[in-house]
Design an enzyme around this catalytic site. Structure first.
Site, mmCIF file in Angstrom:
data_model
loop_
_atom_site.group_PDB
_atom_site.id
_atom_site.type_symbol
_atom_site.label_atom_id
_atom_site.label_comp_id
_atom_site.label_asym_id
_atom_site.label_seq_id
_atom_site.Cartn_x
_atom_site.Cartn_y
_atom_site.Cartn_z
ATOM 1 N N PHE A 71 0.890 -1.130 -0.080
ATOM 2 C CA PHE A 71 0.019 -0.066 0.019
ATOM 3 C C PHE A 71 0.856 1.178 -0.082
ATOM 4 C CE2 PHE A 71 -2.290 3.789 1.612
ATOM 5 C CZ PHE A 71 -3.351 3.577 1.104
ATOM 6 N N LYS B 283 3.250 9.452 8.489
ATOM 7 C CA LYS B 283 2.237 9.369 9.846
ATOM 8 C C LYS B 283 2.739 9.867 11.027
ATOM 9 C CE LYS B 283 -0.704 5.789 7.873
ATOM 10 N NZ LYS B 283 -0.336 4.963 6.365
ATOM 11 N N ASP C 278 9.494 2.508 1.734
ATOM 12 C CA ASP C 278 8.311 3.475 2.265
ATOM 13 C C ASP C 278 8.349 3.146 3.862
ATOM 14 O OD1 ASP C 278 5.804 4.229 3.012
ATOM 15 O OD2 ASP C 278 4.795 3.384 1.304
HETATM 16 C C1 LIG Z 1 -0.606 5.419 5.251
HETATM 17 C C2 LIG Z 1 0.315 5.034 4.038
HETATM 18 C C3 LIG Z 1 0.617 5.696 2.933
HETATM 19 C C4 LIG Z 1 -0.369 6.919 2.528
HETATM 20 O O1 LIG Z 1 -0.270 8.045 3.548
HETATM 21 P P1 LIG Z 1 -1.132 9.205 3.252
HETATM 22 O O2 LIG Z 1 -0.871 10.166 4.392
HETATM 23 O O3 LIG Z 1 -2.559 8.600 3.791
HETATM 24 O O4 LIG Z 1 -1.503 9.529 2.008
HETATM 25 C C5 LIG Z 1 1.624 5.214 2.043
HETATM 26 N N1 LIG Z 1 2.310 3.986 2.540
HETATM 27 C C6 LIG Z 1 2.108 3.490 3.826
HETATM 28 C C7 LIG Z 1 3.240 2.463 3.870
HETATM 29 C C8 LIG Z 1 1.187 3.923 4.403
HETATM 30 O O5 LIG Z 1 0.935 3.149 5.681
#
Ligand SMILES: *Cc1c(COP(=O)(O)O)cnc(C)c1O
Length: 396
Positions: free
Chosen positions: A131, A247, A218
């Site tokens: 994701f 986050k 990521d």
């Molecule tokens: C939540 C998340 C995203 C997206 O972040 P947003 O701030 O909602 O755009 C991307 N990569 C990972 C691994 C995530 O957990």
């Protein structure tokens, strides 16, 4: 509330509760009922709710300066970038406002790396279960068909492989010189708390070096101390070329960052990328204060210890139980995989005064604030164990 008459777009099936106040690992709803927060706003409220140091720093910053723009020098950006550079051993940072924005910047770096190599059709290897966000490019990188549905044509140039299988990656790199980056979560979050194995990460590092390909990790969900190290890839003892963060970095204030190293750090030239809001003094203050409190209060060690505590409690309550596949995680990023879909557990936990989440349909996800106390960890361990047991008995 999001009823059919609501003026909000119908993007979320929300639980019927609204929180009005928070303190530490607790939230209170409109009726004054207290909940233990085992989710921290999906790995966002690193310092819990209303941490006095963060409240003080943000109040002071709001009363001084919130936004000027990137047309001018923003000293707090330099200060936070320096902290991230020191903690990661990487060299340069770009600030934005969210996870998907950090990932978009990473994907642009991969394209620019290809452009500099003379490629006009560069590709990025991504993985099953991934994701990466909801923009057109990041949803294309995401592996979930539900996220794709209704939004074609998707962005081209992604090669999707299985995580933790190195041979297909090696073959793809050997046979396709248009691949310019490998992009993955150090630990998949939405995909069900699925770690990239440390050996796999080290093998990817070696392959990327051999093929002049960027390793882009990521860490939007797993970074910022959550696993017990500043960044989850540090358990593998390697350094990525590009690392998107978001986050947990601002403890609730929107913020994103892409950290880069080596060749990747100088790919962007003036005019290549930008943002209006990104790196504003309020968000930078949130980031600086979050990192300072994490260090001052020993919260990386706490995340590790409280995580071990919860996982060992869950393992001893649930091990061998029919319907339970695995208890796994690192620090305060914990998943309990069940054999069958278990979304109903979220409402049952809410009724019991506990906030958790289910992801990938059958993985109970626990992401508490890093300030969690041993007593609160004990409470989460007991309650989640009991809820899962009762749920499985009811299902039989
Ligand atoms: C939540 C998340 C995203 C997206 O972040 P947003 O701030 O909602 O755009 C991307 N990569 C990972 C691994 C995530 O957990």
């Amino acid at each position: 509330m999001t009823t059919p008459q609501s003026p909000l777009m119908q993007t979320y099936a929300r639980l019927p509760v609204a929180f009005v106040r928070g303190e530490g690992a607790y939230l209170w709803d409109q009726e004054g009922r207290r909940y233990l927060d085992g989710l921290s706003g999906i790995a966002v409220n690193t310092l819990g709710h209303a941490h006095p140091k963060l409240v003080e720093a943000l109040s002071r910053q709001a009363a001084t300066l919130i936004h000027t723009s990137n047309l001018y020098e923003v000293p707090l950006q330099t200060a936070l970038a320096q902290r991230l550079v020191d903690l990661s051993g990487m060299t340069n940072v770009f600030f934005c406002n969210s996870g998907l924005e950090a990932n978009e910047a990473a994907l642009k770096l991969a394209r620019k790396h290809g452009y500099n190599k003379g490629l006009s059709n560069s590709k990025v290897i991504v993985f099953e279960g991934a994701f990466h966000g909801r923009s057109i490019a990041t949803l294309s990188a995401t592996a979930n068909a539900k996220v794709h549905k209704g939004f074609s044509p998707l962005v081209e140039g992604f090669v999707r492989l299985r995580i933790n299988e190195i041979e297909p990656v090696a073959q793809a790199l050997a046979s396709d010189s248009s691949i310019t980056a490998i992009f993955l979560e150090s630990i998949q979050g939405e995909g069900g708390i699925q770690p990239a194995h440390l050996d796999f990460i080290r093998d990817l590092r070696r392959l990327c070096d051999a093929h002049d390909v960027l390793l882009m990790l990521d860490e939007v969900q797993c970074g910022i101390g959550r696993t017990g190290k500043w960044f989850a890839h540090q358990w593998a003892g390697i350094k990525p070329d590009v690392m998107p963060l978001a986050k947990g970095l601002g403890s609730g204030v929107p913020i994103g960052a892409v950290v880069a190293h080596g060749k990747a750090a100088s790919l962007f030239e003036p005019g290549n990328h930008g943002t209006t809001f990104g790196g504003n003094p309020l968000a930078m203050q949130a980031g600086l204060t979050t990192l300072q409190v994490l260090e001052d209060e020993g919260l990386l060690k706490n995340a590790h210890d409280r995580g071990e505590q919860i996982m060992s409690m869950l393992s001893s309550q649930l091990a061998g139980l029919p319907g339970v596949c695995e208890v796994r995680g690192k620090g305060l990023m914990i998943g309990v995989e069940l054999e069958a879909p278990c979304a109903a557990l979220v409402a049952k936990a809410l009724a019991a005064g506990l906030l958790i989440n289910v992801t990938a349909e059958r993985v109970v996800r626990i992401l508490p604030p890093l300030t969690l106390s041993a007593d609160q960890a004990d409470e989460i361990g007991r309650q989640v164990g009991a809820l899962i047991k009762a749920h499985l008995q009811g299902a039989h």
